[in-house]
Design an enzyme around this catalytic site. Structure first.
Site, short mmCIF file in Angstrom:
data_model
loop_
_atom_site.label_atom_id
_atom_site.label_comp_id
_atom_site.label_asym_id
_atom_site.label_seq_id
_atom_site.Cartn_x
_atom_site.Cartn_y
_atom_site.Cartn_z
N THR A 98 50.63 42.84 31.80
CA THR A 98 49.97 42.65 30.34
C THR A 98 48.62 42.65 29.97
OG1 THR A 98 50.10 39.87 30.64
CG2 THR A 98 52.11 41.17 29.80
N ASP A 99 47.83 42.42 31.17
CA ASP A 99 46.31 42.15 30.88
C ASP A 99 45.63 43.40 30.44
OD1 ASP A 99 46.35 39.84 31.90
OD2 ASP A 99 45.31 40.02 33.88
N SER B 280 47.46 44.98 36.36
CA SER B 280 46.98 45.73 35.75
C SER B 280 45.46 45.46 35.66
CB SER B 280 47.65 45.94 34.11
OG SER B 280 47.25 44.69 33.38
N THR C 66 53.01 41.14 36.10
CA THR C 66 53.87 40.14 36.21
C THR C 66 55.33 40.05 36.32
OG1 THR C 66 52.16 38.65 35.26
CG2 THR C 66 54.14 37.54 35.21
#
Length: 328
Positions: free
Chosen positions: A84-85, A52, A12
């Protein structure tokens, strides 16, 4: 002046709006320019530009090798921008192989690069502040977000969209970034690192969740699909029911290791209950993975399988129980 390597991987923090949704595209140089970090000695390495959620195990191993190469090449610290995932998984895998005191710091954003109020610039600035600070040395791989830094073990994404995206239930952050500098909070010792040179590829390990009324069908399906080991995301302190327990016993007897974690957000698993509970899973040969999340336990088991494929259980147990000392 400290020498930094910035490894940009997408996420992101590098994403812009498009007709097809947010798409990663901003380069590491663009991220640095947006963050207005001033005169830092930063070498940029644009490794990839993806969310990710699209990363494979091979991608994570490649990132570990690229990080080690940066340190071998003389960087004083490595900063990694990342989606961030699965950042908690990459941070943990990097930590498993990180035997160097120099900091490796991951960060990202919850709002995109072209947002009217992006959070990426502040997160990246905080990541560099941590990477440059002496208090970060020896702490392994760190995740820096929203003014706080967490050690890799136990960190989790706890918010889907809010800026305070991460936490470490039962552990807490180890550093805080303030206008006056980086302040230590509470660091924990780390087990010794694994040898990255022994890893060509990580074997498949699947996560199967327990729920009311479940049986062992998904455990068998995972093994049938090629999983070399399974993590059981069990109920409560590590329970699953008689049908699951029976399947676990059979798989372990067939040479398929099973780790037990919890669906609960905080606290360790413990073999307490009979009647299909954790005590029965323990007797069936499953290994209890403390307070590791299923996603981090999956990576630990996968790495352990590369070191001792015939019996990774003792390697996992040693890592979970041993503070920093001699190499595994």
């Amino acid at each position: 002046m400290a020498r930094f390597r910035l490894i940009a991987t997408g996420g992101t923090i590098s994403s812009r709006r498009s007709p097809n949704g947010l798409l990663a595209g901003a380069t590491g140089a663009e991220l640095l320019a947006q963050s207005e970090l001033g005169a830092l000695d930063v070498e940029v390495d644009d490794l990839t530009t993806r969310g990710s959620y699209a990363f494979s195990l091979a991608d994570l191993v490649a990132l570990a090798r690229r990080t080690r190469d940066a340190l071998t090449g003389g960087a004083d610290a490595v900063v990694i921008t990342h989606g961030t995932d699965t950042m908690e998984e990459s941070a943990f895998l990097l930590d498993l192989f990180h035997a160097d005191p120099r900091p490796v710091v991951l960060t990202g954003a919850q709002r995109p690069f072209d947002s009217p109020a992006p959070d990426g610039p502040a997160n990246l600035a905080a990541a560099f502040a941590v990477a440059a600070d002496a208090s970060a040395r020896g702490l392994g791989s760190l995740l820096v977000f929203d003014g706080l830094a967490w050690q890799a073990r136990g960190v989790r994404k706890v918010e889907t969209l809010a800026s305070g995206a991460f936490g470490a239930p039962g552990r807490g952050p180890c550093l805080r970034v303030t206008p006056d500098g980086v302040r230590p909070l509470g660091a924990r010792s780390r087990p010794p690192a694994f040898d990255l040179d022994t890893v060509d590829e990580l074997p498949r390990v699947d996560v199967v969740t327990a729920y009311a009324g479940c049986d062992g069908a998904l455990l068998d399906a995972a093994v049938g699909a090629g999983a070399r080991g399974v993590v059981l995301q069990a109920l409560g302190a590590g329970n699953a029911g008689p049908a699951v327990t029976g399947t676990v016993g059979r798989l372990v007897a067939e040479g398929v290791p099973v780790l037990v974690c919890s669906r609960a957000f905080s606290g360790p698993v413990s073999p307490l209950y009979g009647g299909g509970g954790g005590a029965d899973l323990d007797r069936a040969g499953a290994v209890f993975a403390g307070d590791l999340s299923p996603w981090q336990a999956r990576l630990l088991l996968s790495v352990a399988l590369t070191h001792k494929p015939e019996d990774p259980g003792p390697v996992v147990t040693q890592w979970l129980e041993q503070p920093a000392s001699a190499a595994i």
